[in-house]
Design an enzyme around this catalytic site. Structure first.
Site, PDB file in Angstrom:
ATOM      1  N   ARG A  46       0.855  -1.193   0.000  1.00 15.68           N
ATOM      2  CA  ARG A  46       0.000   0.000   0.000  1.00 15.68           C
ATOM      3  C   ARG A  46       0.883   1.234   0.000  1.00 15.68           C
ATOM      4  O   ARG A  46       0.618   2.202  -0.698  1.00 15.68           O
ATOM      5  CB  ARG A  46      -0.958   0.018   1.201  1.00 15.68           C
ATOM      6  N   TYR A  98     -16.153  17.853 -15.413  1.00 15.88           N
ATOM      7  CA  TYR A  98     -16.460  16.427 -15.564  1.00 15.88           C
ATOM      8  C   TYR A  98     -17.474  16.014 -14.477  1.00 15.88           C
ATOM      9  O   TYR A  98     -17.277  16.344 -13.303  1.00 15.88           O
ATOM     10  CB  TYR A  98     -15.171  15.612 -15.436  1.00 15.88           C
ATOM     11  N   ASP A 170      -6.824  19.411 -14.070  1.00 15.89           N
ATOM     12  CA  ASP A 170      -7.175  18.084 -14.593  1.00 15.89           C
ATOM     13  C   ASP A 170      -6.718  18.067 -16.056  1.00 15.89           C
ATOM     14  O   ASP A 170      -7.318  18.709 -16.916  1.00 15.89           O
ATOM     15  CB  ASP A 170      -8.697  17.879 -14.467  1.00 15.89           C
ATOM     16  N   LYS A 195      -7.796   7.163 -19.373  1.00 16.02           N
ATOM     17  CA  LYS A 195      -8.053   7.667 -20.720  1.00 16.02           C
ATOM     18  C   LYS A 195      -6.796   7.584 -21.592  1.00 16.02           C
ATOM     19  O   LYS A 195      -6.364   6.502 -21.907  1.00 16.02           O
ATOM     20  CB  LYS A 195      -8.625   9.086 -20.633  1.00 16.02           C
TER      21      LYS A 195
HETATM   22  C1  LIG Z   1     -12.802  10.090 -16.680  1.00 18.81           C
HETATM   23  C2  LIG Z   1     -12.449  11.412 -16.112  1.00 18.81           C
HETATM   24  C3  LIG Z   1     -12.250  11.586 -14.735  1.00 18.81           C
HETATM   25  C4  LIG Z   1     -12.468  10.465 -13.728  1.00 18.81           C
HETATM   26  O1  LIG Z   1     -11.513   9.462 -13.865  1.00 18.81           O
HETATM   27  P1  LIG Z   1     -11.810   7.900 -13.529  1.00 18.81           P
HETATM   28  O2  LIG Z   1     -10.527   7.249 -13.910  1.00 18.81           O
HETATM   29  O3  LIG Z   1     -12.983   7.492 -14.368  1.00 18.81           O
HETATM   30  O4  LIG Z   1     -12.093   7.842 -12.068  1.00 18.81           O
HETATM   31  C5  LIG Z   1     -11.886  12.843 -14.274  1.00 18.81           C
HETATM   32  N1  LIG Z   1     -11.726  13.879 -15.125  1.00 18.81           N
HETATM   33  C6  LIG Z   1     -11.906  13.752 -16.460  1.00 18.81           C
HETATM   34  C7  LIG Z   1     -11.716  14.936 -17.354  1.00 18.81           C
HETATM   35  C8  LIG Z   1     -12.275  12.521 -16.999  1.00 18.81           C
HETATM   36  O5  LIG Z   1     -12.470  12.404 -18.317  1.00 18.81           O
END
Ligand SMILES: *Cc1c(COP(=O)(O)O)cnc(C)c1O
Length: 379
Positions: A46, A98, A170, A195
């Site tokens: 962890r 998001y 982000d 992504k």
């Molecule tokens: C998908 C996404 C998230 C969340 O991420 P997860 O891996 O699905 O928890 C946050 N911000 C953006 C812009 C995203 O496309």
């Protein structure tokens, strides 16, 4: 070192015991100690795991940061950032955030006394209007989803520095290949690694990167204390994914540009949202802070008819109807009934998410085939 070299080499080295060129998957929970307190830097997975550690160093390097931390999902990474705050602290964010980020802010952290403001961040005076002595974080997402709005990271950094708040970006949509927020004054970069960084639609993961020692201490303390870590197998898959990030992003950008221009010529289409167009409202900022415009595109249909949009997302054959984005395969989505369905119609329409809006995550297939597919669906 330049981007492609870092993507392949940063944080990794051949395994000293066997010479294996790929980082082994250290699928272990614990590590044997020679004597009490006498270990090789790893005590419990962890807290620290060699495969995850290699990935954390790699992601930090490609974001031009010093410290990286990986989490079980993008949302777990966001959870870590907000846990750095105390009750009464305030966060300013964008009003087309998001959906999952909005949900964790509103339904998880608001009840612990953290205050969230959602404003149109394309307008800096809107941010200054809600800024006050309790503001601790300015949370930016750019380009935004699904309207592809662009927020000026340097301008937000100036406001954050002036008020003593941290700027968190982000960077999921742009990736560090196209945009490095730390270079533009951000304190923390956040990723849904799920992504583009993973890139193959086979992993859920999140990451944070910072160059600030104090933030890093907090980040690792919370990562270990809350325990939302990612596993060694997933870390291995993402290390492999990032080795081709620059190649994939080049193709995402090329394909995105061709498809955006094709859509603009189609008589069924009302408007195409893509920051590479000169008439995009924030094209100048996009050109300044990004090195390319990516493969995310949204468009609306003439007549703004829900049925027409639903027919098109069903008629495509190569584009797969699915949530998520950033994989090698092209995806198509209908925000009003999928990702943004929980937002009331009047609210979503205000930010542009109308009934006929369709979002594309353009993959790295041969673009002629993708255009053919859209053509037959748009007849
Ligand atoms: C998908 C996404 C998230 C969340 O991420 P997860 O891996 O699905 O928890 C946050 N911000 C953006 C812009 C995203 O496309």
């Amino acid at each position: 070192m330049k981007f492609g070299t870092k993507a392949i080499h940063a944080g990794v080295h051949p395994d000293p015991t066997t010479g294996a060129i790929m980082t082994p998957i250290y699928q272990t929970s614990t590590y044997v100690q020679d004597g009490v307190g006498n270990h090789k830097g790893y005590e419990y997975s962890r807290t620290q795991n060699p495969t995850r550690h290699a990935l954390e160093k790699n992601i930090a390097a490609i974001e031009n940061g010093k410290f990286g931390a990986c989490f079980g999902s993008g949302l777990a990474a966001i959870d870590c950032v907000i846990k750095m705050l105390n009750p009464g602290d305030e966060v300013i964010s964008t009003n087309d955030l998001y959906g999952g980020s909005y949900r964790i802010f509103k339904t998880i952290f608001e009840k612990y006394g953290i205050v969230f403001h959602f404003v149109d961040m394309q307008n800096t005076s809107e941010v200054e209007r809600v800024l006050n002595k309790n503001t601790k974080i300015i949370w930016v997402e750019t380009p935004t989803n699904p309207m592809m709005n662009i927020i000026d990271i340097s301008a937000m950094s100036k406001i954050a520095k002036k008020s003593g708040a941290l700027l968190c970006v982000d960077n999921t949509f742009a990736t560090p290949y196209l945009q490095t927020p730390l270079d533009l004054g951000a304190d923390i970069v956040m990723h849904s690694v799920t992504k583009y960084l993973g890139g193959h639609s086979d992993v859920i993961m999140g990451a944070l990167v910072t160059s600030n020692d104090k933030i890093a201490d907090e980040m690792y303390r919370i990562q270990n204390s809350s325990g939302a870590v990612t596993g060694p197998m997933d870390s291995f898959l993402v290390l492999r994914g990032i080795k081709t990030l620059h190649l994939r992003m080049q193709r995402h950008c090329e394909n995105g540009e061709k498809i955006a221009h094709y859509l603009k010529t189609n008589s069924k289409i009302e408007k195409v949202y893509w920051p590479g167009f000169e008439d995009h409202p924030n094209h100048t900022i996009a050109k300044h802070q990004m090195r390319g415009f990516g493969g995310m595109i949204s468009f609306t249909l003439k007549g703004n008819n829900l049925e027409d949009a639903l027919t098109i997302v069903k008629k495509v054959k190569l584009f797969a109807l699915a949530e998520s984005l950033g994989g090698v395969e092209s995806l198509i989505g209908h925000p009003a009934t999928m990702t943004h369905a929980s937002i009331p119609k009047e609210v979503r329409e205000k930010s542009g998410v109308v009934d006929s809006l369709i979002r594309l995550s353009v993959g790295v297939e041969d673009v002629d085939d993708l255009i053919e597919d859209l053509k037959q669906a748009l007849i």
